[in-house]
Design a protein around this motif. Structure first.
Motif, PDB file in Angstrom:
ATOM      1  N   GLU A 176       0.804  -1.213   0.000  1.00 29.62           N
ATOM      2  CA  GLU A 176       0.000   0.000   0.000  1.00 29.62           C
ATOM      3  C   GLU A 176       0.838   1.265   0.000  1.00 29.62           C
ATOM      4  O   GLU A 176       0.424   2.290  -0.557  1.00 29.62           O
ATOM      5  CB  GLU A 176      -0.931  -0.003   1.208  1.00 29.62           C
ATOM      6  CG  GLU A 176      -2.007  -1.076   1.148  1.00 29.62           C
ATOM      7  CD  GLU A 176      -2.893  -1.082   2.368  1.00 29.62           C
ATOM      8  OE1 GLU A 176      -4.030  -0.565   2.291  1.00 29.62           O
ATOM      9  OE2 GLU A 176      -2.444  -1.606   3.414  1.00 29.62           O
ATOM     10  N   MET A 233       1.645   2.390  -3.522  1.00 28.48           N
ATOM     11  CA  MET A 233       0.461   2.967  -4.157  1.00 28.48           C
ATOM     12  C   MET A 233       0.170   4.354  -3.605  1.00 28.48           C
ATOM     13  O   MET A 233      -0.218   5.271  -4.349  1.00 28.48           O
ATOM     14  CB  MET A 233      -0.748   2.046  -3.950  1.00 28.48           C
ATOM     15  CG  MET A 233      -2.030   2.518  -4.629  1.00 28.48           C
ATOM     16  SD  MET A 233      -1.960   2.482  -6.442  1.00 28.48           S
ATOM     17  CE  MET A 233      -2.208   0.733  -6.757  1.00 28.48           C
ATOM     18  N   THR A 275      -0.944   7.959  -5.222  1.00 29.96           N
ATOM     19  CA  THR A 275      -2.197   8.600  -4.828  1.00 29.96           C
ATOM     20  C   THR A 275      -1.943  10.016  -4.339  1.00 29.96           C
ATOM     21  O   THR A 275      -2.672  10.956  -4.687  1.00 29.96           O
ATOM     22  CB  THR A 275      -2.892   7.773  -3.736  1.00 29.96           C
ATOM     23  OG1 THR A 275      -3.149   6.458  -4.233  1.00 29.96           O
ATOM     24  CG2 THR A 275      -4.210   8.410  -3.320  1.00 29.96           C
ATOM     25  N   THR A 302      -3.625   8.313  -9.221  1.00 27.80           N
ATOM     26  CA  THR A 302      -4.477   7.122  -9.169  1.00 27.80           C
ATOM     27  C   THR A 302      -5.949   7.510  -9.027  1.00 27.80           C
ATOM     28  O   THR A 302      -6.278   8.638  -8.665  1.00 27.80           O
ATOM     29  CB  THR A 302      -4.091   6.208  -7.996  1.00 27.80           C
ATOM     30  OG1 THR A 302      -4.330   6.910  -6.757  1.00 27.80           O
ATOM     31  CG2 THR A 302      -2.631   5.812  -8.073  1.00 27.80           C
ATOM     32  N   ASP A 329      -9.119   5.891  -7.060  1.00 31.93           N
ATOM     33  CA  ASP A 329      -9.771   4.936  -6.146  1.00 31.93           C
ATOM     34  C   ASP A 329      -9.041   3.591  -6.032  1.00 31.93           C
ATOM     35  O   ASP A 329      -9.585   2.533  -6.409  1.00 31.93           O
ATOM     36  CB  ASP A 329     -11.220   4.688  -6.578  1.00 31.93           C
ATOM     37  CG  ASP A 329     -12.072   5.946  -6.523  1.00 31.93           C
ATOM     38  OD1 ASP A 329     -11.804   6.793  -5.661  1.00 31.93           O
ATOM     39  OD2 ASP A 329     -12.996   6.070  -7.348  1.00 31.93           O
ATOM     40  N   PRO A 330      -7.815   3.562  -5.514  1.00 31.15           N
ATOM     41  CA  PRO A 330      -7.135   2.277  -5.309  1.00 31.15           C
ATOM     42  C   PRO A 330      -7.940   1.373  -4.375  1.00 31.15           C
ATOM     43  O   PRO A 330      -8.555   1.837  -3.412  1.00 31.15           O
ATOM     44  CB  PRO A 330      -5.807   2.678  -4.661  1.00 31.15           C
ATOM     45  CG  PRO A 330      -5.635   4.127  -4.987  1.00 31.15           C
ATOM     46  CD  PRO A 330      -7.015   4.705  -5.064  1.00 31.15           C
ATOM     47  N   THR A 331      -7.912   0.072  -4.674  1.00 26.47           N
ATOM     48  CA  THR A 331      -8.621  -0.918  -3.863  1.00 26.47           C
ATOM     49  C   THR A 331      -7.681  -2.060  -3.531  1.00 26.47           C
ATOM     50  O   THR A 331      -7.041  -2.615  -4.424  1.00 26.47           O
ATOM     51  CB  THR A 331      -9.839  -1.483  -4.630  1.00 26.47           C
ATOM     52  OG1 THR A 331     -10.725  -0.407  -4.953  1.00 26.47           O
ATOM     53  CG2 THR A 331     -10.575  -2.512  -3.789  1.00 26.47           C
ATOM     54  N   PRO A 380      -2.852  -3.408  -3.538  1.00 27.17           N
ATOM     55  CA  PRO A 380      -3.896  -2.561  -4.121  1.00 27.17           C
ATOM     56  C   PRO A 380      -3.777  -2.482  -5.643  1.00 27.17           C
ATOM     57  O   PRO A 380      -2.675  -2.521  -6.199  1.00 27.17           O
ATOM     58  CB  PRO A 380      -3.632  -1.194  -3.484  1.00 27.17           C
ATOM     59  CG  PRO A 380      -2.161  -1.190  -3.209  1.00 27.17           C
ATOM     60  CD  PRO A 380      -1.745  -2.624  -2.988  1.00 27.17           C
ATOM     61  N   SER A 431      -5.247  -0.104  -9.010  1.00 26.44           N
ATOM     62  CA  SER A 431      -5.875   1.176  -9.276  1.00 26.44           C
ATOM     63  C   SER A 431      -5.848   1.534 -10.750  1.00 26.44           C
ATOM     64  O   SER A 431      -4.856   1.289 -11.450  1.00 26.44           O
ATOM     65  CB  SER A 431      -5.184   2.296  -8.488  1.00 26.44           C
ATOM     66  OG  SER A 431      -5.809   3.544  -8.708  1.00 26.44           O
ATOM     67  N   GLN A 473     -11.012  -0.009 -16.664  1.00 31.34           N
ATOM     68  CA  GLN A 473     -11.885  -0.360 -15.537  1.00 31.34           C
ATOM     69  C   GLN A 473     -12.562  -1.704 -15.770  1.00 31.34           C
ATOM     70  O   GLN A 473     -12.778  -2.481 -14.824  1.00 31.34           O
ATOM     71  CB  GLN A 473     -12.931   0.724 -15.323  1.00 31.34           C
ATOM     72  CG  GLN A 473     -13.792   0.513 -14.077  1.00 31.34           C
ATOM     73  CD  GLN A 473     -12.983   0.501 -12.798  1.00 31.34           C
ATOM     74  OE1 GLN A 473     -12.191   1.414 -12.537  1.00 31.34           O
ATOM     75  NE2 GLN A 473     -13.151  -0.537 -11.988  1.00 31.34           N
TER      76      GLN A 473
END
Length: 258
Positions: free
Chosen positions: A95, A98, A102, A107, A109-111, A221, A223, A235
């Motif tokens: 994370e 990432m 961010t 980025t 909405d990293p998940t 993550p 993104s 997406q």
């Protein structure tokens, strides 16, 4: 089946690979496929086998889509993105890497999609007689670790700090696959890699579980990138790898979920 194009980030060579994967969710075969174009992904090296399989399956389901993947150490890939390297998706092995993107506004909405833990890898037959993490302090053994700049190396540092072990390190590798290669070639007696990499190596290496590693879990993550050339197409791929079918491929490779 169309071949999947994979770019090896560190070596800069193009490989062609196609792997079978579970059948994606059923679609209406009479409906036209509206997806077309190229998706460029920068992904952590530890994702290679499972992400290759999913990309090949996505291409099979969408014949007008090409998936191009560059694998490497997450930190090096992040630097490429910051430097302006064109990409649509970033899939990191931790994370903090990432977060760097961010914080820079790169980025969308990293998940956190996956988890992974470290395991000791030794050559087949375990010629060094390695029995556990404490053996990494034995100067008579040849040991490989990932560079601390990449997630597998950072996790190793945390693990050794938590256990009070000072490793006697002979080589620091640029990513987890490079460390694993040292083991499979018999160039080192042991390395700390991910459990998924040991599984992917098959009979070339043996894995020794590290119970303490459960306290040092890497969270992966994924993104969409802000400068994606085709955000809708990118997406769609993220949605596919995040689907139950996609997560099954990752689970079969040894990944966990948060």
């Amino acid at each position: 089946m169309k071949r999947l194009t994979v770019i090896a980030a560190a070596a800069g060579i193009v490989l062609l690979a196609g792997c079978a994967a579970p059948t994606p969710e059923a679609t209406d075969s009479t409906a036209p496929d509206t997806l077309s174009g190229t998706i460029t992904i920068l992904a952590a090296a530890s994702l290679t086998e499972s992400l290759d399989a999913l990309a090949a399956q996505f291409e099979e389901a969408h014949p007008d889509v090409d998936v191009v993947i560059a694998y490497g150490g997450s930190s090096a890939l992040a630097e490429q993105i910051i430097s302006g390297s064109p990409a649509d998706i970033f899939f990191s092995a931790n994370e903090s890497t990432m977060k760097t993107l961010t914080d820079a506004g790169l980025t969308v909405d990293p998940t956190v999609l996956l988890t992974n833990v470290l395991e000791i890898a030794v050559p087949a037959g375990n010629p060094g007689g390695v029995t556990g993490l404490a053996d990494f302090a034995n100067a008579d053994l040849t040991v490989a670790l990932c560079d601390p700049a990449v997630p597998c190396g950072s996790a190793a540092q945390k693990l050794f700090a938590a256990t009070g072990i000072t490793p006697s390190v002979d080589t620091l590798e640029e990513d987890v696959k490079a460390a694993l290669t040292k083991v499979s070639l018999g160039e080192v007696d042991a390395a700390l890699v991910y459990v998924t990499d040991v599984k992917a190596a098959g009979d070339d290496v043996e894995g020794l579980e590290v119970p303490e590693a459960a306290e040092v879990v890497n969270r992966y993550p994924i993104s969409l990138l802000a400068d994606a050339a085709d955000a809708d197409l990118a997406q769609a791929f993220i949605d596919f790898v995040s689907s139950p079918d996609g997560l099954t491929v990752f689970a079969d490779a040894g990944f966990g979920t948060p």
